[in-house]
Design a protein around this motif. Sequence first.
Motif, PDB file in Angstrom:
ATOM      1  N   ALA A  14      -7.447   0.369  -2.245  1.00 20.13           N
ATOM      2  CA  ALA A  14      -7.302  -0.958  -1.632  1.00 20.13           C
ATOM      3  C   ALA A  14      -7.559  -2.040  -2.671  1.00 20.13           C
ATOM      4  O   ALA A  14      -8.190  -3.057  -2.396  1.00 20.13           O
ATOM      5  CB  ALA A  14      -8.243  -1.119  -0.450  1.00 20.13           C
ATOM      6  N   PHE A  15      -7.047  -1.818  -3.882  1.00 22.25           N
ATOM      7  CA  PHE A  15      -7.233  -2.785  -4.959  1.00 22.25           C
ATOM      8  C   PHE A  15      -6.432  -4.055  -4.667  1.00 22.25           C
ATOM      9  O   PHE A  15      -5.295  -3.995  -4.204  1.00 22.25           O
ATOM     10  CB  PHE A  15      -6.771  -2.154  -6.274  1.00 22.25           C
ATOM     11  CG  PHE A  15      -6.875  -3.050  -7.476  1.00 22.25           C
ATOM     12  CD1 PHE A  15      -8.105  -3.502  -7.927  1.00 22.25           C
ATOM     13  CD2 PHE A  15      -5.741  -3.433  -8.169  1.00 22.25           C
ATOM     14  CE1 PHE A  15      -8.207  -4.312  -9.048  1.00 22.25           C
ATOM     15  CE2 PHE A  15      -5.819  -4.239  -9.294  1.00 22.25           C
ATOM     16  CZ  PHE A  15      -7.054  -4.684  -9.728  1.00 22.25           C
ATOM     17  N   MET A  16      -7.030  -5.200  -4.932  1.00 20.55           N
ATOM     18  CA  MET A  16      -6.359  -6.482  -4.686  1.00 20.55           C
ATOM     19  C   MET A  16      -5.804  -6.567  -3.262  1.00 20.55           C
ATOM     20  O   MET A  16      -4.720  -7.075  -3.026  1.00 20.55           O
ATOM     21  CB  MET A  16      -5.236  -6.710  -5.705  1.00 20.55           C
ATOM     22  CG  MET A  16      -5.689  -6.762  -7.151  1.00 20.55           C
ATOM     23  SD  MET A  16      -6.700  -8.210  -7.554  1.00 20.55           S
ATOM     24  CE  MET A  16      -5.484  -9.512  -7.580  1.00 20.55           C
ATOM     25  N   GLY A  17      -6.539  -6.019  -2.311  1.00 27.32           N
ATOM     26  CA  GLY A  17      -6.168  -6.137  -0.908  1.00 27.32           C
ATOM     27  C   GLY A  17      -5.330  -5.004  -0.367  1.00 27.32           C
ATOM     28  O   GLY A  17      -5.014  -4.995   0.824  1.00 27.32           O
ATOM     29  N   GLY A  18      -4.951  -4.032  -1.200  1.00 23.47           N
ATOM     30  CA  GLY A  18      -4.183  -2.924  -0.624  1.00 23.47           C
ATOM     31  C   GLY A  18      -3.469  -2.004  -1.585  1.00 23.47           C
ATOM     32  O   GLY A  18      -2.809  -1.056  -1.164  1.00 23.47           O
ATOM     33  N   HIS A  69       0.816  -1.210   0.000  1.00 21.37           N
ATOM     34  CA  HIS A  69       0.000   0.000   0.000  1.00 21.37           C
ATOM     35  C   HIS A  69       0.856   1.270   0.000  1.00 21.37           C
ATOM     36  O   HIS A  69       0.619   2.204  -0.772  1.00 21.37           O
ATOM     37  CB  HIS A  69      -0.942   0.017   1.211  1.00 21.37           C
ATOM     38  CG  HIS A  69      -1.864   1.204   1.232  1.00 21.37           C
ATOM     39  ND1 HIS A  69      -1.534   2.386   1.859  1.00 21.37           N
ATOM     40  CD2 HIS A  69      -3.080   1.402   0.683  1.00 21.37           C
ATOM     41  CE1 HIS A  69      -2.508   3.253   1.704  1.00 21.37           C
ATOM     42  NE2 HIS A  69      -3.468   2.681   0.991  1.00 21.37           N
ATOM     43  N   GLY A  70       1.872   1.295   0.846  1.00 21.30           N
ATOM     44  CA  GLY A  70       2.686   2.504   0.990  1.00 21.30           C
ATOM     45  C   GLY A  70       3.422   2.876  -0.283  1.00 21.30           C
ATOM     46  O   GLY A  70       3.385   4.037  -0.710  1.00 21.30           O
ATOM     47  N   VAL A  71       4.077   1.895  -0.905  1.00 19.99           N
ATOM     48  CA  VAL A  71       4.846   2.218  -2.113  1.00 19.99           C
ATOM     49  C   VAL A  71       3.925   2.525  -3.284  1.00 19.99           C
ATOM     50  O   VAL A  71       4.210   3.416  -4.092  1.00 19.99           O
ATOM     51  CB  VAL A  71       5.852   1.097  -2.473  1.00 19.99           C
ATOM     52  CG1 VAL A  71       6.954   1.019  -1.432  1.00 19.99           C
ATOM     53  CG2 VAL A  71       5.166  -0.244  -2.667  1.00 19.99           C
ATOM     54  N   SER A  72       2.804   1.803  -3.385  1.00 22.38           N
ATOM     55  CA  SER A  72       1.884   2.095  -4.484  1.00 22.38           C
ATOM     56  C   SER A  72       1.259   3.473  -4.307  1.00 22.38           C
ATOM     57  O   SER A  72       1.052   4.202  -5.287  1.00 22.38           O
ATOM     58  CB  SER A  72       0.809   1.015  -4.608  1.00 22.38           C
ATOM     59  OG  SER A  72       0.004   0.927  -3.455  1.00 22.38           O
ATOM     60  N   LYS A  73       0.995   3.874  -3.069  1.00 26.72           N
ATOM     61  CA  LYS A  73       0.435   5.204  -2.826  1.00 26.72           C
ATOM     62  C   LYS A  73       1.457   6.289  -3.141  1.00 26.72           C
ATOM     63  O   LYS A  73       1.123   7.322  -3.754  1.00 26.72           O
ATOM     64  CB  LYS A  73      -0.033   5.346  -1.381  1.00 26.72           C
ATOM     65  CG  LYS A  73      -0.694   6.703  -1.102  1.00 26.72           C
ATOM     66  CD  LYS A  73      -1.166   6.831   0.335  1.00 26.72           C
ATOM     67  CE  LYS A  73      -1.995   8.104   0.527  1.00 26.72           C
ATOM     68  NZ  LYS A  73      -1.300   9.337   0.084  1.00 26.72           N
ATOM     69  N   ALA A  74       2.709   6.068  -2.753  1.00 25.70           N
ATOM     70  CA  ALA A  74       3.739   7.071  -3.025  1.00 25.70           C
ATOM     71  C   ALA A  74       3.877   7.315  -4.522  1.00 25.70           C
ATOM     72  O   ALA A  74       3.951   8.464  -4.985  1.00 25.70           O
ATOM     73  CB  ALA A  74       5.071   6.616  -2.435  1.00 25.70           C
TER      74      ALA A  74
END
Length: 277
Positions: free
Chosen positions: A263-267, A195-200
């Motif tokens: 939260a796609f595919m769990g996060g 989640h963190g890296v995809s959000k960044a």
Amino acid sequence: MTHDNTTANNASRLPTYFISHGGGPWPWMKKEMGPTYDQLAASLADMPRQIGRTPSAILMVSAHWEAPAFTVQGNPKPPMIYDYGGFPAHTYEVHYDSPGSPELAQRVQSLIAAAGLPVQIDPERGYDHGMFAPMAAMYPKADVPVVQLSLRRGLDPAEHLALGRALAPLRDENVLIVGSGLSYHNLRNFGPQAHGVSKAFDDWLDEAVVKSSAGERSAQLLDWDSAPAARMAHPREEHLIPLMVAVGAAEAEAGERVYHEDAFMGGLVVSSFRFGA
């Protein structure tokens, strides 16, 4: 399809899209996947409404086709390419039977050649899941002709922006240009821990392609691997490079995020974008 030299006004010019196409044959796995793809499916299904009319054809640049030269699909009846593994048996029998368009393939070839880029036509190539999975949600009746166009090996951002610029006249010819990839594609780091890296990376992407000026946008995309978490989001960039084509074909026009999920595919944090019109 016509391509005369009359100048169309912006009202008749189609936008371009970069879409996150999801994993494998997901439209045929509702029973197995439950609501996982509901938001993505809804965003893709809404594209015909956003466009406001039916395109005469779609040019799809899929992350799942790379070639030494830009290669255009010339097959009038493309077969299916089941380019995925580990899915239920029935997903290797699915069909999305939209027609090809040898006429559009020739037009695309001529535009790319005129820009001085290497190009060829493949008369046999079929449809891969980067095309048929999202198209099953966008146009479930498979009644719009689709031609696929490859990425070029080396995945040079500047070259793919230039490809988009070369293809821009198609937008005035009622041809919809779609870059099909994923805004986050690291198969070794999926789920909540990503989640963190995809959000960044997604935050940077939104800033670069929506909030920046057109000139700044292209410059930032050329330097995309300096973005926060860039190589965590895309260890190999084939799922991002279709974005360059969509941007290049609408380089001076505004961008808008048309799909966003945190939260796609769990996060995963993922997005799709529209440019122009």
